[in-house]
Design a protein around this motif. Structure first.
Motif, mmCIF file in Angstrom:
data_model
loop_
_atom_site.group_PDB
_atom_site.id
_atom_site.type_symbol
_atom_site.label_atom_id
_atom_site.label_comp_id
_atom_site.label_asym_id
_atom_site.label_seq_id
_atom_site.Cartn_x
_atom_site.Cartn_y
_atom_site.Cartn_z
ATOM 1 N N ASN A 199 16.486 4.502 8.442
ATOM 2 C CA ASN A 199 16.955 5.080 7.200
ATOM 3 C C ASN A 199 15.749 5.687 6.493
ATOM 4 O O ASN A 199 15.006 5.020 5.792
ATOM 5 C CB ASN A 199 17.605 3.985 6.344
ATOM 6 N N HIS A 200 15.581 6.956 6.730
ATOM 7 C CA HIS A 200 14.345 7.613 6.298
ATOM 8 C C HIS A 200 14.167 7.598 4.786
ATOM 9 O O HIS A 200 13.116 7.250 4.257
ATOM 10 C CB HIS A 200 14.320 9.045 6.827
ATOM 11 N N ALA A 201 15.239 7.965 4.083
ATOM 12 C CA ALA A 201 15.148 8.064 2.630
ATOM 13 C C ALA A 201 14.762 6.714 2.022
ATOM 14 O O ALA A 201 13.893 6.622 1.163
ATOM 15 C CB ALA A 201 16.486 8.539 2.070
ATOM 16 N N LEU A 202 15.411 5.693 2.513
ATOM 17 C CA LEU A 202 15.157 4.347 1.989
ATOM 18 C C LEU A 202 13.722 3.917 2.288
ATOM 19 O O LEU A 202 13.007 3.399 1.433
ATOM 20 C CB LEU A 202 16.150 3.362 2.619
ATOM 21 N N GLU A 203 13.310 4.184 3.501
ATOM 22 C CA GLU A 203 11.983 3.740 3.916
ATOM 23 C C GLU A 203 10.880 4.448 3.125
ATOM 24 O O GLU A 203 9.854 3.861 2.806
ATOM 25 C CB GLU A 203 11.805 3.994 5.416
ATOM 26 N N GLN A 204 11.155 5.700 2.840
ATOM 27 C CA GLN A 204 10.172 6.451 2.074
ATOM 28 C C GLN A 204 9.963 5.815 0.695
ATOM 29 O O GLN A 204 8.849 5.615 0.235
ATOM 30 C CB GLN A 204 10.673 7.880 1.902
ATOM 31 N N ARG A 205 11.090 5.457 0.106
ATOM 32 C CA ARG A 205 11.020 4.847 -1.221
ATOM 33 C C ARG A 205 10.349 3.474 -1.167
ATOM 34 O O ARG A 205 9.547 3.115 -2.022
ATOM 35 C CB ARG A 205 12.435 4.745 -1.813
ATOM 36 N N ILE A 206 10.660 2.700 -0.105
ATOM 37 C CA ILE A 206 10.028 1.377 0.047
ATOM 38 C C ILE A 206 8.518 1.574 0.200
ATOM 39 O O ILE A 206 7.713 0.857 -0.400
ATOM 40 C CB ILE A 206 10.582 0.608 1.268
ATOM 41 N N GLY A 207 8.173 2.586 1.018
ATOM 42 C CA GLY A 207 6.759 2.860 1.244
ATOM 43 C C GLY A 207 6.030 3.161 -0.051
ATOM 44 O O GLY A 207 4.929 2.668 -0.308
ATOM 45 N N LYS A 208 6.687 3.943 -0.889
ATOM 46 C CA LYS A 208 6.082 4.308 -2.158
ATOM 47 C C LYS A 208 5.870 3.070 -3.033
ATOM 48 O O LYS A 208 4.815 2.874 -3.633
ATOM 49 C CB LYS A 208 6.983 5.325 -2.872
ATOM 50 N N LEU A 209 6.886 2.228 -3.044
ATOM 51 C CA LEU A 209 6.813 1.001 -3.841
ATOM 52 C C LEU A 209 5.700 0.082 -3.328
ATOM 53 O O LEU A 209 5.019 -0.593 -4.087
ATOM 54 C CB LEU A 209 8.167 0.286 -3.772
ATOM 55 N N SER A 210 5.533 0.103 -1.999
ATOM 56 C CA SER A 210 4.551 -0.799 -1.396
ATOM 57 C C SER A 210 3.117 -0.349 -1.620
ATOM 58 O O SER A 210 2.186 -1.117 -1.420
ATOM 59 C CB SER A 210 4.809 -0.921 0.110
ATOM 60 N N GLU A 211 2.969 0.914 -1.997
ATOM 61 C CA GLU A 211 1.607 1.371 -2.252
ATOM 62 C C GLU A 211 0.971 0.606 -3.405
ATOM 63 O O GLU A 211 -0.197 0.269 -3.386
ATOM 64 C CB GLU A 211 1.611 2.882 -2.571
ATOM 65 N N LYS A 212 1.782 0.380 -4.427
ATOM 66 C CA LYS A 212 1.262 -0.374 -5.574
ATOM 67 C C LYS A 212 2.181 -1.576 -5.839
ATOM 68 O O LYS A 212 2.995 -1.564 -6.752
ATOM 69 C CB LYS A 212 1.207 0.533 -6.806
ATOM 70 N N PRO A 213 2.093 -2.569 -4.980
ATOM 71 C CA PRO A 213 3.013 -3.706 -5.157
ATOM 72 C C PRO A 213 2.667 -4.477 -6.421
ATOM 73 O O PRO A 213 1.495 -4.542 -6.798
ATOM 74 C CB PRO A 213 2.760 -4.563 -3.917
ATOM 75 N N PRO A 214 3.698 -5.040 -7.074
ATOM 76 C CA PRO A 214 3.404 -5.814 -8.273
ATOM 77 C C PRO A 214 2.568 -7.046 -7.906
ATOM 78 O O PRO A 214 2.713 -7.611 -6.823
ATOM 79 C CB PRO A 214 4.788 -6.217 -8.783
ATOM 80 N N LYS A 215 1.712 -7.422 -8.823
ATOM 81 C CA LYS A 215 0.923 -8.635 -8.588
ATOM 82 C C LYS A 215 1.681 -9.814 -9.171
ATOM 83 O O LYS A 215 2.210 -9.751 -10.259
ATOM 84 C CB LYS A 215 -0.436 -8.500 -9.274
ATOM 85 N N THR A 216 1.710 -10.870 -8.418
ATOM 86 C CA THR A 216 2.373 -12.052 -8.942
ATOM 87 C C THR A 216 1.780 -13.286 -8.293
ATOM 88 O O THR A 216 1.337 -13.257 -7.158
ATOM 89 C CB THR A 216 3.906 -11.993 -8.703
ATOM 90 N N ASP A 217 1.739 -14.374 -9.061
ATOM 91 C CA ASP A 217 1.157 -15.595 -8.499
ATOM 92 C C ASP A 217 2.127 -16.773 -8.651
ATOM 93 O O ASP A 217 1.749 -17.890 -8.923
ATOM 94 C CB ASP A 217 -0.187 -15.910 -9.155
ATOM 95 N N VAL A 218 3.414 -16.469 -8.485
ATOM 96 C CA VAL A 218 4.417 -17.517 -8.656
ATOM 97 C C VAL A 218 4.353 -18.493 -7.479
ATOM 98 O O VAL A 218 4.274 -18.083 -6.315
ATOM 99 C CB VAL A 218 5.816 -16.894 -8.750
ATOM 100 N N ALA A 219 4.406 -19.782 -7.803
ATOM 101 C CA ALA A 219 4.280 -20.808 -6.765
ATOM 102 C C ALA A 219 5.428 -20.721 -5.751
ATOM 103 O O ALA A 219 6.579 -20.525 -6.121
ATOM 104 C CB ALA A 219 4.270 -22.187 -7.418
ATOM 105 N N GLY A 220 5.081 -20.833 -4.501
ATOM 106 C CA GLY A 220 6.103 -20.902 -3.450
ATOM 107 C C GLY A 220 6.461 -19.559 -2.844
ATOM 108 O O GLY A 220 7.146 -19.493 -1.815
ATOM 109 N N LEU A 221 5.996 -18.486 -3.470
ATOM 110 C CA LEU A 221 6.410 -17.162 -3.009
ATOM 111 C C LEU A 221 5.893 -16.856 -1.596
ATOM 112 O O LEU A 221 6.598 -16.280 -0.767
ATOM 113 C CB LEU A 221 5.888 -16.111 -4.000
ATOM 114 N N GLY A 222 4.673 -17.303 -1.339
ATOM 115 C CA GLY A 222 4.099 -17.080 -0.008
ATOM 116 C C GLY A 222 4.904 -17.808 1.053
ATOM 117 O O GLY A 222 5.147 -17.280 2.146
ATOM 118 N N LYS A 223 5.346 -19.010 0.697
ATOM 119 C CA LYS A 223 6.124 -19.807 1.643
ATOM 120 C C LYS A 223 7.468 -19.133 1.915
ATOM 121 O O LYS A 223 7.940 -19.097 3.054
ATOM 122 C CB LYS A 223 6.343 -21.198 1.035
#
Lengths: 595, 830
Positions: free
Chosen positions: B429-453
């Motif tokens: 799904n090209h359109a979707l992936e493009q948008r995900i890619g854009k979002l992933s360039e500047k991912p939000p920073k977060t340090d919520v416990a358990g998220l890595g798990k």
């Protein structure tokens, strides 16, 4: 330079009987006295004071072996206040206290016994692994891990012919072999130490006396089936067994006999303790598994058997304490040596807890197939007080009664089953003519009824009904047809119960009806208890011609039912009498009658 | 293939099963009592014993697995004797109070004794004596009748996952008891009632009020409470519903129900039901000022159907103008139509389930059970936010993440970016992936416990399900969370489930009750589709898209819309910003409400029409997994009218002929025009296996033009904030008029975490005033130890005390979904 005194060994029985009769106090006084007699310095070198496992003849406890050089003297009925004299006369003056030593009859208790599992009890300090290895302990482990394949190990156990000592008598080697062949990422071996039969203490004595033999059996079993984890499921009511097992496991880990890469091999295995919470049914293997899993201890239907789907659904071998304790000896001495004891189908020796009305009560180990007569008369020394031998109850609540006329049968799995009883875990209660067979049956039913887990209908409701009928019969309210009802009900319960508890619960009733039907009939038809045990069916009275009017009975009577002037015959008021029997026991002139 | 022999009959089996099941398949009846097909095996009653060759002991058929060559006998003298004996044992304690017991007539013990039991018992000893317990509000518990089969315990423990019941003591002293000393302290699913074979657990709703054989009629229908659509059987005597029961083997719920479905049926007979059409007498302006205290007679007069319908037709001719399913629509636009149509049963087989934005066990309880079942069999459950009902049965693998307030979307975006970074694109799904890619360039920073798990859990499994509740969607920036969920669903190839608290919501969407679609989800903008319907309906369909619910309300406020016709909805109460909506609807020239109760919105109406309620009408119901089921009429209502008949009449009076003669006519039209329902008939639906797209019509594709996300920052000062709570025992209009559910949960409570309660000096049951910038109400406090953050929760299920009345009217510009994310709140102890 060795003096005579440097070779002193004192061994105090600290088996269940020894502890119960004050063994710990005896040891303490020995320690104090030896210290003050200046023998202290040598304790631990030449002179050692051991607590050891069960000596066997519990009736004579506390038993103490005093070994000076090569001379062994055994004292019986030792009380703490006797110790100073033993120390003074025997150890200092080198003059044994002959009036306290055991007599010839003590040795006859041992003559017909063959000790395998109990063989090293007097050598091994249960809290010291080195005393076990000193007598060849863990050699079997080394042999198996370094020289034998698991298949070869199983072949030896199979060849020895040993069968489960927990009661059912399933061939141990076959069980291991089935489990070995099941493919699984994880297998378990469990030692069933949830000994719960009333009057049975074989497993307790083995664990308390030689815990390492059990652990060694588990290591070998685990290696044979391919398990890496083991549990000992032991009753919490056996605190000493728990303590000694805990120590033993710790010591075995310290010597790399448990843990990873045992003895430098690739084999990993460790053991954990799990304490039972006092339910008899948890001795049943599927209930035991449920209990370890943290569930309510209730049995489930078999198949699937634990060897296929056991603990956490993984293949699991469950062996009894005594079975496992036999294993190191079989490996060390060979399958042929083991199978040289016993009969064609029942190999080896079996430990029994001999109790009841025999003179020598205690823990015995005999070859399978020994005559019942030999156990009762030679080892047990016959019936106490010159009364008549009536029957033997074997196998506890799951077992049955063998009447006196069958005294010449062999004691092995098949022969006992043939007469309606079982070897069971090894309880053996000898009964004389003052025992009421209906009451004996009732005693065991009270037990099974209270211990029924309640899962299956026949056991939950049926045992209660059996007990109610027995209650009625012993109260003189038996009805015509009750015996037939007991038989019918008993057979239904045997046939339809879920686990071994229910399937065997009616045995004490059915076997007593089989051999002592007349006693049941006397209770029901004549309202009489032939053995004069059932309170509701007896009356106490005073025989005027024998009564000297001493007043002894009058003084002990708790309900003040006895009246009479001094030196004149007394009278028991039947309405007030609570039939406790105190007067009967206290009367020196046999003037109290019971009918 | 294995072969076994039962009673001389050779039976071939594809794979091993239990002897009991094999016998049943072969038509051989083996009696059972403790066995129940929904429950784990027990083997306690021993009634199913059989003889097996080469096995010395009798075996229980329920537990014994068949093996090749097994020869089994199910009947013999020995077996009969054992069965007789067991029933005799059971009757020793079971009282013969059948004339008094509600279970008589459908009691399994009664049936067994009559077939297999002895003529008379041989024991005369006393029966067990235990007084009947009426301490619970819903159940009576009679332990004299109990046969200790433990079905209730097993149901509660390993199906419902609640463990509210147990067997205490042992042997002959065993008895079944709830863990709490008096009441059942449970979820009131009543599934223990279903499995109790005797009269030990009975419902107090109908205790001693009728006999099972006195039922006049019954019908299999669908539950009116949520989007799951459980099948149930409504049993009626006279015109009164006596009981609602589930049926094993029927419907997706297969014998299970929740408290609402089982005990919430009484609203249908409520005295508050609308009986006659009403026409307003008091001028609107006057009444809205003082509407809290107005009554029906003050506002309306009763009218005949003809008069009311004529009035509507006339007014609508004069004036010349629907639900919000934005979440689903948004995701389907990204991933394709039907992407959220996953079978609920599939949840059970997931290795990892991520739950976001609500407690499935409260919103859609039966769907929640599937998650619990998955957790029991070892699936990892990752919860973002509060889902109390899933913590209740958590095993080691349940992970809960508490996001900081208003940061849910960020957390999901972070997860999406991480999954994309590690897993890379799927290139479908090209359109979707493009948008995900854009979002992933500047991912939000977060340090919520358990998220890595949680991230590891999601990436480590090939079988992920995502369960999405509306709490993170009904927000002004809900589309961000939706986009992240859509992205995760796509990248992880996960199954997506949207929780739905509205029954038949999907049915409405399918029928084209959206501003921009025709029935079957076909876009309005494409003239080919329009033409098809124009031919069918013999008229023209405007090409211009309509507007959504929230936009309609805004338009009403601005006087751009003059009349509204509302069916079965109560916007004044059920949408945030009640006073705004009241004002908006109050300024309409003409408002028609078609409902079963006089709702808060109906008070603003010019005409109120009494509709038929659930169980009074026939029709179909499409659930959240797109399963089409039949709704059936069981109760006759003489004063109301079928919805379809009302609309047809209005239409006819307005001059457009609609000539349906019944609901099946409507279904015929649907199956003709909707590609999703193509060729579907009532008799096919009746078989219970209808899922759309029926007959394989192609679904709508994805769009390539994805609207941009709007980043909104919430000004939030870190103190307490109020959020809506969805409770297990209530859903609003219907449940609050069901006395049984009112007994279980009589009043709304403000749920507050332990630390905040302590800080405010609040104790359980204290009365407080809850105030926001938009309103204030008084409620009592309930302390909830599962709330660990700054939230306080209040439901919207009780009249006059709904949480929505304390929230602002707001809308997500992209999904058009109303924002209910909550707001700052002050709490004062009274």
């Amino acid at each position: 330079m060795k003096t005579e005194k440097n070779d002193i060994k004192i061994k105090v029985c600290m088996g269940p009987g020894g502890i119960a009769t004050g063994g710990a106090d005896v040891i303490k006084v020995f320690k104090d006295d030896l210290a003050s007699a200046n023998i202290k310095a040598k304790i631990g070198k030449g002179c050692s004071l051991h607590k050891v496992g069960c000596f066997g003849l519990c009736a004579r406890d506390v038993l103490v072996d005093v070994i000076v050089g090569k001379n062994k003297t055994t004292y019986q009925y030792v009380k703490p206040d006797m110790v100073p004299r033993i120390v003074k006369e025997h150890l200092i003056e080198n003059n044994p206290v002959s009036e306290w030593t055991v007599g010839d009859d003590y040795y006859s208790f041992y003559n017909k016994q063959i000790k395998v599992v109990l063989s090293e009890f007097s050598e091994v300090d249960p809290e010291d692994i080195d005393t076990y290895t000193a007598v060849g302990g863990y050699e079997a482990t080394k042999k198996v891990l370094t020289k034998f394949t698991p298949e070869k190990t199983i072949a030896i156990i199979k060849k020895s012919g040993i069968r489960g000592r927990g009661g059912a008598g399933f061939p141990t080697g076959v069980k291991w072999e089935i489990c070995r062949k099941v493919e699984s990422d994880q297998k378990f071996i469990i030692c069933n130490a949830d000994e719960g039969d009333p009057g049975a203490f074989m497993d307790r004595a083995v664990i308390e006396g030689n815990p390492h033999s059990v652990i060694e059996g588990m290591i070998i079993g685990a290696y044979a089936i391919g398990a890496t984890k083991g549990y000992v499921y032991v009753r919490a009511e056996y605190p000493l067994a728990v303590e000694r097992l805990t120590i033993a496991i710790k010591q075995a880990r310290g010597k790399n006999l448990l843990g990873e890469n045992i003895l430098g091999t690739k084999f990993n295995f460790d053991v954990r303790l799990k304490l039972g919470a006092g339910a008899f049914v948890c001795g049943e293997e599927t209930a035991l598994i449920a209990s370890i899993e943290g569930q309510r201890g209730m049995p489930r239907a078999k198949p699937p058997f634990p060897v296929h789907s056991g603990l956490w659904g993984k293949p699991t071998v469950i062996n009894n304490v005594e079975t496992l304790a036999n294993v190191p000896y079989i490996i060390r001495k060979g399958a042929d040596w083991f199978s040289s004891f016993g009969t064609e189908k029942s190999k080896g020796t079996k430990v029994f807890a001999l109790t009841g009305k025999v003179k020598n009560t205690g823990l015995i180990e005999v070859p399978m197939g020994i005559l019942l007569r030999e156990i009762i008369y030679d080892i047990g020394g016959g019936i106490e007080g010159g009364k008549a031998f009536k029957a033997v109850q074997t196998g506890g609540p799951s077992g049955g009664c063998i009447p006196a006329e069958l005294v010449d049968i062999n004691v092995d799995y098949e022969s006992l089953a043939k007469v309606g009883s079982i070897v069971g875990s090894g309880g053996m209660v000898v009964l004389d003519d003052t025992d009421c067979m209906v009451s004996i049956a009732k005693f065991f039913l009270e037990f099974t009824q209270a211990e029924s887990c309640g899962k299956c209908v026949p056991c939950r409701v049926g045992t209660k009904r059996l007990l109610e009928i027995l209650d009625r019969i012993t109260a003189g309210k038996g009805r015509e047809g009750d015996i037939e009802l007991l038989e019918d009900l008993g057979n239904d319960i045997k046939l339809s119960s879920l686990c071994g508890l229910g399937q065997t619960a009616p045995n004490p009733i059915l076997s007593t009806i089989k051999y002592f039907r007349h006693e049941y009939e006397a209770h029901i038809k004549e309202q009489k208890c032939p053995a004069k045990v059932c309170k509701d069916l007896i009356e106490y009275g005073i025989l005027e011609e024998f009564c000297k009017g001493c007043g002894a009975c009058l003084r002990v009577c708790p309900s003040k039912a006895i009246t009479g002037e001094k030196k004149k015959p007394h009278i028991i008021s039947v309405d007030v009498c609570i039939k406790c029997g105190a007067c009967f026991d206290v009367c020196k002139f046999k003037a109290v009658k019971k009918e | 293939m294995i072969t076994i022999t039962i009673n001389g009959k050779e039976i071939r089996l594809a794979k091993p099963t239990t002897v009991l099941k094999a016998a049943k398949e072969a038509g051989i009846k083996i009696p059972t009592l403790c066995y129940h097909e929904l429950l784990r095996l027990y083997g306690g009653c021993r009634l199913c014993v059989v003889e097996v060759e080469r096995i010395p002991k009798l075996q229980t058929a329920c537990t014994l697995t068949t093996a090749d060559g097994m020869v089994i006998r199910t009947e013999s003298e020995a077996i009969s004797k054992v069965r007789r004996g067991i029933l005799e044992f059971l009757l020793i304690n079971h009282p013969l109070d059948c004339p008094y017991c509600d279970k008589a007539g459908e009691c399994e013990l009664q049936d067994l004794v009559s077939k297999y039991g002895p003529d008379a018992g041989r024991y005369k000893e006393a029966k067990r004596k235990v007084p009947e317990s009426h301490e619970d509000i819903i159940f009576t518990r009679n332990m004299e009748r109990c046969v200790l089969c433990t079905r209730c315990v097993r149901m509660c423990e390993s199906v419902q996952g609640v463990s509210a019941l147990t067997i205490t003591e042992r042997g002959g002293r065993s008895k079944m008891e709830p863990f709490s000393p008096t009441s059942f302290n449970c979820e009131y699913c009543g599934n223990c009632l279903t499995v109790c074979p005797v009269g030990s657990i009975l419902s107090r709703l109908y205790l001693h009020s009728y006999r099972p054989w006195q039922i006049d009629r019954e019908a299999e229908t669908v539950c009116p409470y949520c989007g799951v659509g459980c099948s149930l059987v409504v049993q009626v005597r006279g015109e009164e519903i006596k009981r609602v029961v589930p049926r094993i083997g029927v419907g997706l719920n297969n014998g299970l129900l929740c408290s609402r479905g089982r005990f919430g049926y009484e609203f249908i007979g409520s005295p508050e039901r609308l009986k006659r059409p009403l026409i307003r007498t008091t001028p609107k302006k006057q009444s809205t000022v003082n509407s809290q205290h107005s009554t029906v007679t003050e506002l309306f007069r009763e009218a005949s159907w003809d008069e009311a319908l004529n009035l509507i037709a006339d007014k609508l001719k004069e004036i010349k103008g629907i639900g919000f399913a934005g979440a689903q629509r948004y995701i389907e636009d990204l991933l394709g139509q039907g992407i959220t149509a996953n079978l609920i049963s599939g949840l059970k087989h997931s290795e990892v389930i991520m739950v976001v934005g609500g407690d499935p066990t409260a919103v859609n309880p039966i769907l929640g059970l599937s998650i619990r079942a998955a957790a029991r069999s070892g699936a990892g459950i990752g919860i973002i936010g509060n889902a109390k009902g899933l913590l209740r049965t958590s095993r080691g693998k349940t992970l809960q993440i508490i996001p900081p307030a208003f940061k849910e979307a960020e957390i999901l975006e972070y997860l999406l970016a991480e999954v994309y970074r590690i897993k890379g694109p799927r290139r479908e799904n090209h359109a979707l992936e493009q948008r995900i890619g854009k979002l992933s360039e500047k991912p939000p920073k977060t340090d919520v416990a358990g998220l890595g798990k949680l991230k590891d859990m999601l990436l480590g499994s090939g079988s992920v399900s995502i369960v999405l509740g509306m709490d993170v969607v009904q927000r002004t920036d809900g589309h961000r969370a939706l986009f992240a969920i859509a992205g995760l669903t796509y990248l992880l190839e996960a199954r997506l489930y949207l929780l739905s608290d509205r029954p038949n919501e999907q049915g409405l969407i399918d029928m084209g009750c959206l501003p921009d679609t025709l029935p079957g989800g076909r876009p309005l903008g494409i003239s080919d589709f329009r033409r098809k319907f124009e031919t069918e309906w013999k008229g023209t369909i405007p090409a211009k898209e309509g507007i959504t619910l929230m936009e309609i309300i805004e338009a009403a406020k601005d006087k751009k819309i003059k009349a509204m016709y509302v069916m079965g909805e109560n916007p004044v109460f059920n949408l945030p910003g009640g006073s705004y909506i009241k004002e908006a609807l109050g300024s309409l020239d003409f408002l028609v409400i078609q409902d079963i109760f006089l709702s808060e919105t109906a008070e603003l109406a010019d005409v109120v029409l009494p509709a038929f309620g659930w169980s009074e009408k026939d029709g179909t119901y499409t659930n959240l997994e797109r399963r089409i089921q039949l709704l059936r009429k069981t109760v006759n209502n003489t004063s109301g009218m079928d919805d379809w008949r009302i609309i047809s009449s209005v239409s006819n009076k307005m001059g457009y002929k609609i000539g349906y003669s019944g609901v099946e006519d409507i279904m015929k039209e649907i199956s003709r025009v909707s590609p999703l329902y193509k060729d579907m008939t009532y008799s096919e639906i009746e078989k219970g296996k209808c899922l759309w797209p029926y007959n394989g019509e192609p679904l709508r594709g994805v769009i390539s033009d994805i609207p941009l996300a709007e980043k909104k920052t919430h000004e939030y000062n870190g103190s307490l904030y109020l959020a809506p709570e969805r409770v297990l025992f209530h859903s609003g209009t219907l449940s609050r008029r069901s006395p049984a559910l009112r007994k279980i949960a009589p009043e709304p409570t403000l749920k507050i975490g332990v630390h905040h309660a302590e800080k405010l000096g609040l104790q359980e049951g204290d009365s407080v005033t809850v105030s926001t910038a938009w309103g204030s109400i008084n409620v009592s406090v309930s302390i909830d130890n599962t709330i660990k953050d700054n939230k306080v929760l209040l439901s919207n299920n009780f009249e006059g005390k709904g949480v929505f009345s304390l929230l602002n009217f707001s809308i997500d510009k992209i999904t058009k979904i109303p924002g209910t994310e909550g707001c700052e709140v002050t709490i004062k102890k009274l």
